[in-house]
Design an enzyme around this catalytic site. Structure first.
Site, PDB file in Angstrom:
ATOM      1  N   HIS A   1       5.563 -46.452 -17.748  1.00  0.00           N
ATOM      2  CA  HIS A   1       6.326 -47.465 -18.497  1.00  0.00           C
ATOM      3  C   HIS A   1       6.120 -47.412 -20.002  1.00  0.00           C
ATOM      4  CE1 HIS A   1       2.392 -49.349 -18.498  1.00  0.00           C
ATOM      5  NE2 HIS A   1       2.822 -50.170 -19.431  1.00  0.00           N
TER       6      HIS A   1
HETATM    7  N1  UDP Z   1       0.211 -53.683 -11.613  1.00  0.00           N
HETATM    8  C1  UDP Z   1       0.713 -54.514 -10.626  1.00  0.00           C
HETATM    9  N2  UDP Z   1       1.865 -54.149  -9.983  1.00  0.00           N
HETATM   10  C2  UDP Z   1       2.526 -52.994 -10.255  1.00  0.00           C
HETATM   11  C3  UDP Z   1       1.996 -52.137 -11.248  1.00  0.00           C
HETATM   12  C4  UDP Z   1       0.844 -52.502 -11.913  1.00  0.00           C
HETATM   13  O1  UDP Z   1       0.140 -55.579 -10.357  1.00  0.00           O
HETATM   14  O2  UDP Z   1       3.560 -52.726  -9.636  1.00  0.00           O
HETATM   15  C5  UDP Z   1      -1.026 -54.065 -12.313  1.00  0.00           C
HETATM   16  C6  UDP Z   1      -2.116 -53.017 -12.281  1.00  0.00           C
HETATM   17  O3  UDP Z   1      -2.858 -53.115 -11.089  1.00  0.00           O
HETATM   18  C7  UDP Z   1      -2.922 -53.359 -13.518  1.00  0.00           C
HETATM   19  C8  UDP Z   1      -1.866 -53.856 -14.467  1.00  0.00           C
HETATM   20  O4  UDP Z   1      -0.735 -54.211 -13.689  1.00  0.00           O
HETATM   21  O5  UDP Z   1      -3.833 -54.389 -13.255  1.00  0.00           O
HETATM   22  C9  UDP Z   1      -1.510 -52.771 -15.451  1.00  0.00           C
HETATM   23  O6  UDP Z   1      -0.426 -53.189 -16.191  1.00  0.00           O
HETATM   24  P1  UDP Z   1       0.607 -52.186 -16.874  1.00  0.00           P
HETATM   25  O7  UDP Z   1       0.476 -50.849 -16.282  1.00  0.00           O
HETATM   26  O8  UDP Z   1       1.933 -52.861 -16.829  1.00  0.00           O
HETATM   27  O9  UDP Z   1       0.170 -52.215 -18.410  1.00  0.00           O
HETATM   28  P2  UDP Z   1      -0.962 -51.456 -19.239  1.00  0.00           P
HETATM   29  O10 UDP Z   1      -2.244 -51.563 -18.486  1.00  0.00           O
HETATM   30  O11 UDP Z   1      -0.507 -50.052 -19.471  1.00  0.00           O
HETATM   31  O12 UDP Z   1      -1.041 -52.208 -20.528  1.00  0.00           O
END
Ligand code: UDP
Length: 383
Positions: A231
């Protein structure tokens, strides 16, 4: 800049957490639990904790579902900013948040991670001279082109209390002149550990209960699939890059489960990228299902920051589909390979990734980070 030692407000603990995106709800959950624990101990001064949800993420499966599954209190305010360009989204957040932050004496504004909501909360707190604490401070990918890197650097420089998830993150802050004896702004920075580790440990048992039904529903067998998430703007804003990653993933030897972020979904349909039957796309799943799916994947391919760490905590090899990571400790111990987007290096990283038990490593703390953070917020306030 005002320092936490110079606060002149009357005693009291009115704290405002500013969140807006999925990973921030995950980070907020253990903080809410630690505050509830403090208040349940009939402390002399209970913490009045208010939650502002900017509405950056608004789909049920990106927001509400996580509040429900992680028993996070409903937000006191929802700014409903929705999605738009960075400029108008930030402006809307700040405009709608300003009267809320001005209305009461607030002892801490707490911001989390590295999203536009982090930036808006940090800038506004600084302008209104409200003490600011940043959870997940000091992380650096050293790529200033990433919106996340820009957001975290600004939030760090404006904060009075910086709560770093690792020693390396705390050292990054020192290198930038933040914290330590020579900081003229007298900011305090501390390595406290990673709140996402707390979140994972607190929900693991519940997640395990969801495992069998979820795998059955998806017709998948434990350790016989790869899990993919994508994403980040650097991948989704570049059609060629996104198409190259997906083409490579489609050539892997096992089915690939792909819970699709709303932004990626939009880009995929606009860019007309074809996915073959190797990739199983599903809508974003709840946090409990995600932990279950991560734990049972043979390997995880991702550009997410949080998912890289969860793979490490769960002992599942991770292949990071970016050119760098702000979680270098996961790479050093062999849990994570930063493969970029070149097809050969992705394939090689997938082939080479080996399972190991990294659970004994405490580079991101011991799972009690949220309690430590609440203690620090109380102590800093008492100066
Ligand atoms: N997550 C979730 N459902 C999904 C994909 C990710 O609950 O379908 C959770 C994942 O377990 C983690 C968090 O969202 O705790 C990560 O968020 P994301 O990847 O959106 O953002 P980033 O960490 O890159 O800022």
């Amino acid at each position: 800049m005002h320092s936490i030692e110079n606060q002149t407000e009357p005693l009291g603990h009115t704290w405002v957490s500013v969140v807006g995106a999925r990973p921030q709800f995950v980070k907020l959950a253990p903080i809410c639990r630690a505050i509830e624990k403090h208040n349940a101990q009939l402390s002399e001064i209970p913490i009045d904790h208010r939650i502002i949800h900017t509405g950056q993420h608004y789909d049920r499966d990106m927001a509400e579902l996580l509040f429900e599954q992680m028993a996070i209190p409903m937000p006191d305010y929802n700014l409903a900013v929705g999605s738009s360009s960075h400029g108008s989204q930030l402006a809307r957040m700040m405009q709608r948040m300003e009267p809320i932050l001005k209305a009461d004496r607030i002892n801490w504004v707490i911001v989390y991670g590295d999203t536009n909501s982090t930036l808006a909360g940090a800038l506004l707190a600084a302008r209104l001279k409200i003490p600011l604490a940043h959870i997940e401070a000091g992380c650096r990918s050293f790529d200033l082109g990433q919106p996340e890197e820009q957001n975290r650097i600004v939030a760090d420089h404006l904060s009075q209390l910086l709560l770093a998830p690792s020693t390396a993150a705390n050292e990054n802050l020192r290198r930038e002149g933040i914290g330590g004896e020579n900081d003229p702004q007298k900011r305090v920075s501390l390595m406290v550990g990673d709140v996402m580790y707390d979140a994972l440990l607190q929900h693991l048992t519940l997640a395990e209960k969801r495992t069998e039904p979820k795998l059955k529903e998806l017709k998948l067998k434990s350790k016989e699939y790869y899990l993919l998430t994508l994403h980040r703007a650097e991948n989704t804003n570049n059609r060629r890059r996104l198409a190259a990653i997906l083409k490579t993933v489609m050539s892997l030897d096992l089915p690939v489960l792909f819970p699709v972020h709303p932004r990626t979904k939009q880009v995929l349909s606009l860019a007309g990228i074809y996915l073959n039957s190797k990739i199983r796309t599903i809508p974003p799943v709840g946090f409990l299902e995600m932990i279950a799916l991560e734990k049972n994947a043979l390997k995880i391919l991702t550009d997410s920051g949080g998912v890289q760490k969860e793979a490490f905590y769960l002992g599942v090899p991770c292949i990071t589909l970016r050119d760098q990571t702000e979680w270098p400790e996961t790479v050093t111990c062999g849990a994570n390979q930063v493969a970029g987007t070149d097809p050969d290096s992705i394939r090689e990283a997938v082939r080479g990734a080996r399972h190991s038990d990294w659970s004994k490593l405490t580079v991101y703390g011991d799972g009690n980070t949220a309690v430590r953070i609440v203690d620090q917020l109380l102590v800093a306030r008492a100066h």
